[in-house]
Design a protein around this motif. Structure first.
Motif, PDB file in Angstrom:
ATOM      1  N   LYS A 104       0.853  -1.183   0.000  1.00 51.90           N
ATOM      2  CA  LYS A 104       0.000   0.000   0.000  1.00 51.90           C
ATOM      3  C   LYS A 104       0.890   1.235   0.000  1.00 51.90           C
ATOM      4  O   LYS A 104       2.025   1.190   0.471  1.00 51.90           O
ATOM      5  N   ASP A 187      -1.259   0.631  -9.600  1.00 47.60           N
ATOM      6  CA  ASP A 187      -2.286  -0.402  -9.484  1.00 47.60           C
ATOM      7  C   ASP A 187      -2.216  -1.068  -8.111  1.00 47.60           C
ATOM      8  O   ASP A 187      -2.130  -2.284  -8.003  1.00 47.60           O
ATOM      9  N   LEU A 188      -2.219  -0.273  -7.082  1.00 47.32           N
ATOM     10  CA  LEU A 188      -2.249  -0.784  -5.707  1.00 47.32           C
ATOM     11  C   LEU A 188      -2.964   0.247  -4.848  1.00 47.32           C
ATOM     12  O   LEU A 188      -3.121   1.401  -5.256  1.00 47.32           O
ATOM     13  N   PRO A 189      -3.429  -0.127  -3.659  1.00 48.42           N
ATOM     14  CA  PRO A 189      -4.187   0.821  -2.833  1.00 48.42           C
ATOM     15  C   PRO A 189      -3.357   2.041  -2.437  1.00 48.42           C
ATOM     16  O   PRO A 189      -2.229   1.913  -1.969  1.00 48.42           O
ATOM     17  N   ARG A 214      -6.494   5.197 -10.069  1.00 48.14           N
ATOM     18  CA  ARG A 214      -7.778   4.500 -10.034  1.00 48.14           C
ATOM     19  C   ARG A 214      -8.089   3.901  -8.666  1.00 48.14           C
ATOM     20  O   ARG A 214      -9.250   3.699  -8.321  1.00 48.14           O
ATOM     21  N   THR A 215      -7.046   3.594  -7.900  1.00 42.66           N
ATOM     22  CA  THR A 215      -7.232   2.871  -6.643  1.00 42.66           C
ATOM     23  C   THR A 215      -7.092   3.779  -5.427  1.00 42.66           C
ATOM     24  O   THR A 215      -6.796   3.321  -4.329  1.00 42.66           O
TER      25      THR A 215
END
Length: 248
Positions: A104, A187-189, A214-215
């Motif tokens: 994260k 592409d990870l939180p 996006r996340t």
């Protein structure tokens, strides 16, 4: 770089890496380190070159990419990455650049996007040959937060300085633009927190960053300046947002 590791138990639950901002040092994040130790995390942090107890001329970072490689070297296989201000830029660029990703990512008032006027860029390109020559980093302590006590502590902290070298500034501006440009590939939180009246970094660029990732989990603090963790109205919420994000 001056590396520090903290843990209360032999086998910590998770590892959390902290990267401080321009002109400051990792010791200013004791408030967060203590909270993480209380929930059995290991905390890894370090003072950047030219900062805190790190080696080198005050305000001079020779190569940001060596910092990215250093983060890769000192981190375990799984870790959470946190960065504030310039540290947020470094954390974001590390995540974009490295093949060893954090689980994260937490960005606190990150310095991303275009941070200069065209004339400033021309000046940096012209005098960049002076490299280690330093100037005032332009951070007004009054722009950090609304807490006079916190500002006083910042000003009296012997490990805090207001320097930045020309070569470092040139790299910082270049990396900040690249960070925003490549953010859509994350592409990870990601937890993104910033104050809406921050004058140290660009709020507009942070808004754009939030749209690109996006996340993202976005927390905007309406009347907060640059250091939300020192804002009397928001500091508890700032920490609780982090703890909720990493525990869920």
């Amino acid at each position: 770089m001056f590396l520090k590791r903290f843990k209360k138990i032999e086998n910590p639950k998770k590892s959390f890496v902290i990267i401080h901002g321009l002109g400051e040092h990792s010791g200013r994040y004791k408030f967060l380190i203590d909270k993480l130790l209380d929930i059995d995390y290991q905390v890894i942090t370090f003072d950047l070159p030219g900062h805190g107890l790190g080696e080198g001329k005050r305000g001079y970072i020779k190569d940001f990419y060596k910092i990215y490689e250093y983060i890769k070297e000192i981190t375990p296989e799984k870790f959470i990455l946190f960065g504030h201000s310039m540290g947020g830029l470094i954390a974001l660029r590390y995540t974009e650049y490295s093949d060893k990703k954090p689980e994260k990512l937490i960005l606190s008032s990150p310095a991303v996007g275009k941070l200069y006027a065209p004339a400033q860029k021309l000046l940096l390109n012209t005098i960049g040959i002076f490299g280690k020559l330093t100037i005032n980093n332009g951070i007004d302590p009054k722009d950090l937060c609304h807490d006079d006590k916190a500002i006083k502590e910042y000003l009296e902290d012997p490990l805090v300085h207001n320097k930045i070298a020309f070569k470092t500034a040139k790299q910082l501006f270049s990396e900040a633009e690249l960070a925003l440009l490549e953010a859509e590939n994350i592409d990870l939180p990601v937890l993104l927190q910033y104050g809406e009246i921050d004058k140290v970094i660009s709020v507009e660029n942070c808004n754009e960053l939030a749209e690109k990732v996006r996340t993202v989990v976005l927390q905007k603090h309406k009347y907060a300046k640059h250091e939300i963790f020192n804002e009397p109205k928001y500091k508890n919420k700032y920490v609780s947002n982090i703890l909720e994000f990493i525990e869920n």
